[in-house]
Design a protein around this motif. Structure first.
Motif, PDB file in Angstrom:
ATOM      1  N   SER A 112       0.798  -1.169  -0.020  1.00 56.69           N
ATOM      2  CA  SER A 112       0.097   0.020  -0.090  1.00 56.69           C
ATOM      3  C   SER A 112       0.834   1.206   0.058  1.00 56.69           C
ATOM      4  O   SER A 112       0.419   2.127  -0.609  1.00 56.69           O
ATOM      5  CB  SER A 112      -0.777   0.088   1.340  1.00 56.69           C
ATOM      6  N   GLY A 113       1.809   1.209   0.841  1.00 56.20           N
ATOM      7  CA  GLY A 113       2.790   2.524   0.885  1.00 56.20           C
ATOM      8  C   GLY A 113       3.375   2.509  -0.634  1.00 56.20           C
ATOM      9  O   GLY A 113       3.741   3.701  -0.961  1.00 56.20           O
ATOM     10  N   LEU A 114       3.832   1.527  -1.220  1.00 60.01           N
ATOM     11  CA  LEU A 114       4.279   1.468  -2.579  1.00 60.01           C
ATOM     12  C   LEU A 114       3.345   2.047  -3.605  1.00 60.01           C
ATOM     13  O   LEU A 114       3.532   2.884  -4.667  1.00 60.01           O
ATOM     14  CB  LEU A 114       4.904   0.327  -3.144  1.00 60.01           C
ATOM     15  N   ASN A 115       2.088   1.842  -3.319  1.00 64.98           N
ATOM     16  CA  ASN A 115       0.960   2.305  -4.204  1.00 64.98           C
ATOM     17  C   ASN A 115       0.997   3.966  -3.924  1.00 64.98           C
ATOM     18  O   ASN A 115       0.821   4.491  -4.989  1.00 64.98           O
ATOM     19  CB  ASN A 115      -0.464   1.616  -3.529  1.00 64.98           C
ATOM     20  N   ALA A 116       0.968   4.206  -2.788  1.00 64.10           N
ATOM     21  CA  ALA A 116       1.210   5.849  -2.512  1.00 64.10           C
ATOM     22  C   ALA A 116       2.462   6.448  -3.127  1.00 64.10           C
ATOM     23  O   ALA A 116       2.066   7.579  -3.800  1.00 64.10           O
ATOM     24  CB  ALA A 116       1.193   5.792  -1.171  1.00 64.10           C
ATOM     25  N   LEU A 117       3.371   5.689  -3.365  1.00 61.79           N
ATOM     26  CA  LEU A 117       4.605   6.116  -3.906  1.00 61.79           C
ATOM     27  C   LEU A 117       4.508   6.175  -5.290  1.00 61.79           C
ATOM     28  O   LEU A 117       4.816   7.244  -5.902  1.00 61.79           O
ATOM     29  CB  LEU A 117       5.848   5.223  -3.695  1.00 61.79           C
ATOM     30  N   ALA A 118       3.655   5.361  -6.179  1.00 62.40           N
ATOM     31  CA  ALA A 118       3.497   5.274  -7.346  1.00 62.40           C
ATOM     32  C   ALA A 118       2.519   6.762  -7.775  1.00 62.40           C
ATOM     33  O   ALA A 118       2.777   7.205  -8.647  1.00 62.40           O
ATOM     34  CB  ALA A 118       2.617   4.200  -7.754  1.00 62.40           C
ATOM     35  N   HIS A 119       1.533   7.119  -6.694  1.00 68.90           N
ATOM     36  CA  HIS A 119       0.780   8.371  -7.077  1.00 68.90           C
ATOM     37  C   HIS A 119       2.195   9.434  -7.176  1.00 68.90           C
ATOM     38  O   HIS A 119       1.699  10.359  -8.338  1.00 68.90           O
ATOM     39  CB  HIS A 119       0.047   8.526  -5.759  1.00 68.90           C
ATOM     40  N   SER A 120       2.999   9.563  -6.349  1.00 73.56           N
ATOM     41  CA  SER A 120       3.842  10.666  -6.607  1.00 73.56           C
ATOM     42  C   SER A 120       4.925  10.521  -7.547  1.00 73.56           C
ATOM     43  O   SER A 120       4.982  11.552  -8.383  1.00 73.56           O
ATOM     44  CB  SER A 120       4.697  10.770  -5.171  1.00 73.56           C
ATOM     45  N   VAL A 121       5.160   9.573  -8.016  1.00 70.17           N
ATOM     46  CA  VAL A 121       6.077   9.214  -8.934  1.00 70.17           C
ATOM     47  C   VAL A 121       5.453   9.673 -10.498  1.00 70.17           C
ATOM     48  O   VAL A 121       5.984  10.263 -11.236  1.00 70.17           O
ATOM     49  CB  VAL A 121       6.847   7.720  -9.017  1.00 70.17           C
ATOM     50  N   ASP A 122       4.374   9.075 -10.570  1.00 64.25           N
ATOM     51  CA  ASP A 122       3.587   9.262 -11.673  1.00 64.25           C
ATOM     52  C   ASP A 122       2.843  10.846 -11.815  1.00 64.25           C
ATOM     53  O   ASP A 122       3.131  11.206 -13.026  1.00 64.25           O
ATOM     54  CB  ASP A 122       2.271   8.507 -11.732  1.00 64.25           C
ATOM     55  N   ALA A 123       2.862  11.346 -10.705  1.00 68.11           N
ATOM     56  CA  ALA A 123       2.681  12.867 -10.773  1.00 68.11           C
ATOM     57  C   ALA A 123       3.608  13.567 -11.388  1.00 68.11           C
ATOM     58  O   ALA A 123       3.313  14.710 -12.112  1.00 68.11           O
ATOM     59  CB  ALA A 123       2.328  13.338  -9.445  1.00 68.11           C
ATOM     60  N   MET A 124       4.678  13.210 -11.375  1.00 63.90           N
ATOM     61  CA  MET A 124       5.904  13.999 -11.856  1.00 63.90           C
ATOM     62  C   MET A 124       5.906  14.180 -13.449  1.00 63.90           C
ATOM     63  O   MET A 124       6.487  15.175 -13.912  1.00 63.90           O
ATOM     64  CB  MET A 124       7.388  13.256 -11.627  1.00 63.90           C
ATOM     65  N   TRP A 125       5.210  13.278 -14.272  1.00 58.80           N
ATOM     66  CA  TRP A 125       5.133  13.570 -15.544  1.00 58.80           C
ATOM     67  C   TRP A 125       3.512  13.375 -16.176  1.00 58.80           C
ATOM     68  O   TRP A 125       3.416  12.969 -17.364  1.00 58.80           O
ATOM     69  CB  TRP A 125       5.831  12.523 -16.436  1.00 58.80           C
ATOM     70  N   ALA A 126       2.701  13.508 -15.284  1.00 62.29           N
ATOM     71  CA  ALA A 126       1.312  13.209 -15.511  1.00 62.29           C
ATOM     72  C   ALA A 126       0.911  14.640 -16.448  1.00 62.29           C
ATOM     73  O   ALA A 126       1.425  15.589 -16.452  1.00 62.29           O
ATOM     74  CB  ALA A 126       0.532  13.261 -14.229  1.00 62.29           C
ATOM     75  N   PRO A 127      -0.554  14.185 -17.052  1.00 64.59           N
ATOM     76  CA  PRO A 127      -0.906  15.538 -18.113  1.00 64.59           C
ATOM     77  C   PRO A 127      -0.968  16.683 -17.226  1.00 64.59           C
ATOM     78  O   PRO A 127      -0.602  17.734 -17.971  1.00 64.59           O
ATOM     79  CB  PRO A 127      -1.948  14.975 -18.336  1.00 64.59           C
ATOM     80  N   ASN A 128      -1.233  16.823 -16.299  1.00 65.64           N
ATOM     81  CA  ASN A 128      -1.300  18.177 -15.571  1.00 65.64           C
ATOM     82  C   ASN A 128      -0.266  18.562 -14.700  1.00 65.64           C
ATOM     83  O   ASN A 128      -0.441  19.226 -13.527  1.00 65.64           O
ATOM     84  CB  ASN A 128      -2.669  18.341 -14.830  1.00 65.64           C
ATOM     85  N   ALA A 129       0.830  17.869 -14.759  1.00 66.30           N
ATOM     86  CA  ALA A 129       2.054  17.989 -13.653  1.00 66.30           C
ATOM     87  C   ALA A 129       2.461  19.522 -13.884  1.00 66.30           C
ATOM     88  O   ALA A 129       2.459  20.306 -14.749  1.00 66.30           O
ATOM     89  CB  ALA A 129       3.312  17.395 -14.255  1.00 66.30           C
ATOM     90  N   ASP A 130       2.406  20.155 -12.560  1.00 64.23           N
ATOM     91  CA  ASP A 130       2.887  21.472 -12.461  1.00 64.23           C
ATOM     92  C   ASP A 130       4.024  21.205 -10.846  1.00 64.23           C
ATOM     93  O   ASP A 130       4.144  20.588 -10.404  1.00 64.23           O
ATOM     94  CB  ASP A 130       1.881  22.249 -12.221  1.00 64.23           C
ATOM     95  N   PRO A 131       4.530  22.678 -10.954  1.00 66.78           N
ATOM     96  CA  PRO A 131       5.453  22.667  -9.788  1.00 66.78           C
ATOM     97  C   PRO A 131       4.784  22.638  -8.313  1.00 66.78           C
ATOM     98  O   PRO A 131       5.636  22.150  -7.310  1.00 66.78           O
ATOM     99  CB  PRO A 131       5.960  24.372  -9.734  1.00 66.78           C
ATOM    100  N   ILE A 132       3.529  22.942  -8.123  1.00 64.55           N
ATOM    101  CA  ILE A 132       2.907  22.516  -6.825  1.00 64.55           C
ATOM    102  C   ILE A 132       2.839  21.145  -6.776  1.00 64.55           C
ATOM    103  O   ILE A 132       3.105  20.641  -5.608  1.00 64.55           O
ATOM    104  CB  ILE A 132       1.526  23.267  -6.979  1.00 64.55           C
ATOM    105  N   ASN A 133       2.234  20.237  -7.734  1.00 59.97           N
ATOM    106  CA  ASN A 133       2.384  18.740  -7.532  1.00 59.97           C
ATOM    107  C   ASN A 133       3.603  18.255  -7.441  1.00 59.97           C
ATOM    108  O   ASN A 133       3.876  17.275  -6.522  1.00 59.97           O
ATOM    109  CB  ASN A 133       1.426  18.212  -8.944  1.00 59.97           C
ATOM    110  N   ALA A 134       4.546  18.746  -8.053  1.00 60.93           N
ATOM    111  CA  ALA A 134       5.832  18.329  -7.965  1.00 60.93           C
ATOM    112  C   ALA A 134       6.487  18.220  -6.657  1.00 60.93           C
ATOM    113  O   ALA A 134       7.000  17.418  -6.269  1.00 60.93           O
ATOM    114  CB  ALA A 134       6.913  18.834  -8.976  1.00 60.93           C
ATOM    115  N   ALA A 135       6.217  19.424  -6.104  1.00 58.02           N
ATOM    116  CA  ALA A 135       6.535  19.856  -4.464  1.00 58.02           C
ATOM    117  C   ALA A 135       5.998  18.674  -3.547  1.00 58.02           C
ATOM    118  O   ALA A 135       6.719  18.173  -2.701  1.00 58.02           O
ATOM    119  CB  ALA A 135       6.509  21.163  -4.057  1.00 58.02           C
ATOM    120  N   LEU A 136       4.713  18.645  -3.732  1.00 61.27           N
ATOM    121  CA  LEU A 136       3.913  17.585  -2.888  1.00 61.27           C
ATOM    122  C   LEU A 136       4.519  16.270  -3.172  1.00 61.27           C
ATOM    123  O   LEU A 136       4.559  15.650  -2.037  1.00 61.27           O
ATOM    124  CB  LEU A 136       2.548  17.727  -3.044  1.00 61.27           C
TER     125      LEU A 136
END
Ligand code: NAD
Length: 360
Positions: free
Chosen positions: A165-189
């Motif tokens: 489950s923790g790695l599922n959470a990690l996947a949210h963060s890693v994928d957010a780095m290049w997702a369609p609406n990636a932006d500096p706020i998402n990247a910081a989170l």
């Protein structure tokens, strides 16, 4: 710098041992007097304890992963028959998902009390499964009004499930780095989410009763889900969506297994994201070349992470159809172009648990 960022309206109450108190206050603020509580049978004793001061009208315990439509329909009918005016979900992403299914058609407010690191509580994304097809959508009505994070409720989550489950959470963060609406706020989170997961999860692995580690993981899972909710679904999530819906693979384990393959695939073409991810893992190499994958693989080794899709019922014969189902959903924003052959190679490696570096 130029970007447009949406933040979701949601209250977060965080505190170990505080679930009952927070729930009483927040149900009071909503003015609810007929509360439907969703929690699987496993949680009966827990639910008794943390809802004893609530005006509970109905307890519903039919919770099924990926929310089959018939399960959603029964829960909606039960809510209507009980004239519920609020829904409290206590459990993992499956319990939250069922509450969202009710909110989608009724508009009832949801308070989520997560007991895993899935992060569904922080998104306006709902999911329903009909046969072998999983449908998802985004609707603000399903976003829980309040999330109550009480890390003591996660102490019972077995280590294997905590890791997945923790790695599922990690996947949210890693994928957010290049997702369609990636932006500096998402990247910081996302960067802080990765850092806190890489810090907290090994503590949970060493000692499942380590409350500080549990709190770090829970805090990180929220950040990661917020980043994901805003950045949108990228390659990793598109792959796991098909694997979960079409082959009924377990959600968290599937994410845990697929993540290194997607990271290996994209890393070389996304140097800025890769450098950020590597730094969050505390890697020495933040050049954007291989530090991100190295960081993830070190963490996975320390955690004894799930390794191969073959261990969870996915077969070699499933690969061509799965790849064909994923291809149309691949976001054009993916840093590296993706062909059917690429997806087949990625799935083959994930199926067998081969070294992800081979995909770079
Ligand atoms: P889950 O809710 O099915 O929980 C996994 C298992 O852990 C279950 O057997 C559950 O009973 C048990 N469990 C949960 N908490 C426990 C605890 N504290 N102690 C002991 N056992 C515990 O699985 P999940 O991985 O949390 O969530 C997966 C579901 O959530 C999937 O359907 C997925 O699609 C959905 N999801 C949706 C979003 C979204 O944004 N919509 C995001 C993430 C996940």
């Amino acid at each position: 710098m130029r970007f447009v960022h949406d933040s979701l309206p949601q209250r977060v109450c965080f505190g170990p041992g505080q679930a009952a108190k927070y729930l009483e206050t927040e149900i009071g603020s909503l003015g609810a007097s007929r509360v439907m509580v969703i929690a699987s049978k496993r949680d009966t004793a827990l639910v008794d304890t943390i809802t004893e001061d609530l005006p509970v009208t109905l307890r519903h315990d039919e919770v099924v992963m990926h929310v089959p439509v018939e399960v959603a329909e029964r829960a909606r009918n039960a809510a209507a028959a009980a004239r519920a005016d609020a829904v409290v979900s206590i459990g993992g992403g499956s319990a939250t998902g069922l509450a969202k299914a009710i909110a989608l058609t009724s508009g009832l407010p949801v308070i989520a009390v997560p007991t895993t690191y899935a992060g569904s509580e922080a998104t306006a994304v709902w999911g329903l499964t009909e046969g072998d097809k999983k449908t998802t959508g985004t609707d603000l009505r399903v976003l829980p009004k309040v999330v109550v994070y009480d890390a003591t409720l996660t102490l019972s989550l077995p280590v294997d499930m905590s890791v997945a489950s923790g790695l599922n959470a990690l996947a949210h963060s890693v994928d957010a780095m290049w997702a369609p609406n990636a932006d500096p706020i998402n990247a910081a989170l996302a960067a802080e989410g990765i850092r806190a997961l890489a810090s907290g999860l090994p503590k949970v692995k060493r000692d499942p009763g380590d409350l500080a580690g549990r709190e770090e993981a829970l805090y990180a899972s929220y950040l990661s889900a917020v980043a994901f909710a805003s950045a949108g679904s990228a390659l990793h999530h598109k792959i796991c969506h098909v694997l979960g819906g079409k082959y009924n693979l377990p959600h968290a384990q599937t994410h845990a297994i697929v993540l290194p393959y997607v990271l290996a695939y994209n890393e070389g073409e996304a140097p800025e994201a890769a450098s950020r991810i590597a730094a969050s893992f505390g890697s020495n190499d933040t050049s954007g070349k291989t530090g991100a994958l190295d960081g993830l693989q070190r963490l996975r080794a320390a955690l004894g992470a799930p390794r191969a899709l073959a261990d969870y019922g996915f077969t070699e014969a499933d690969i061509p159809a799965a790849a064909a189902a994923i291809l149309p959903a691949v976001p054009p924003s993916n840093p590296r172009p993706v062909t059917l052959g690429d997806l087949e190679a990625l799935l083959r490696a994930a199926w067998s648990g081969a070294d992800p570096a081979g995909l770079a």
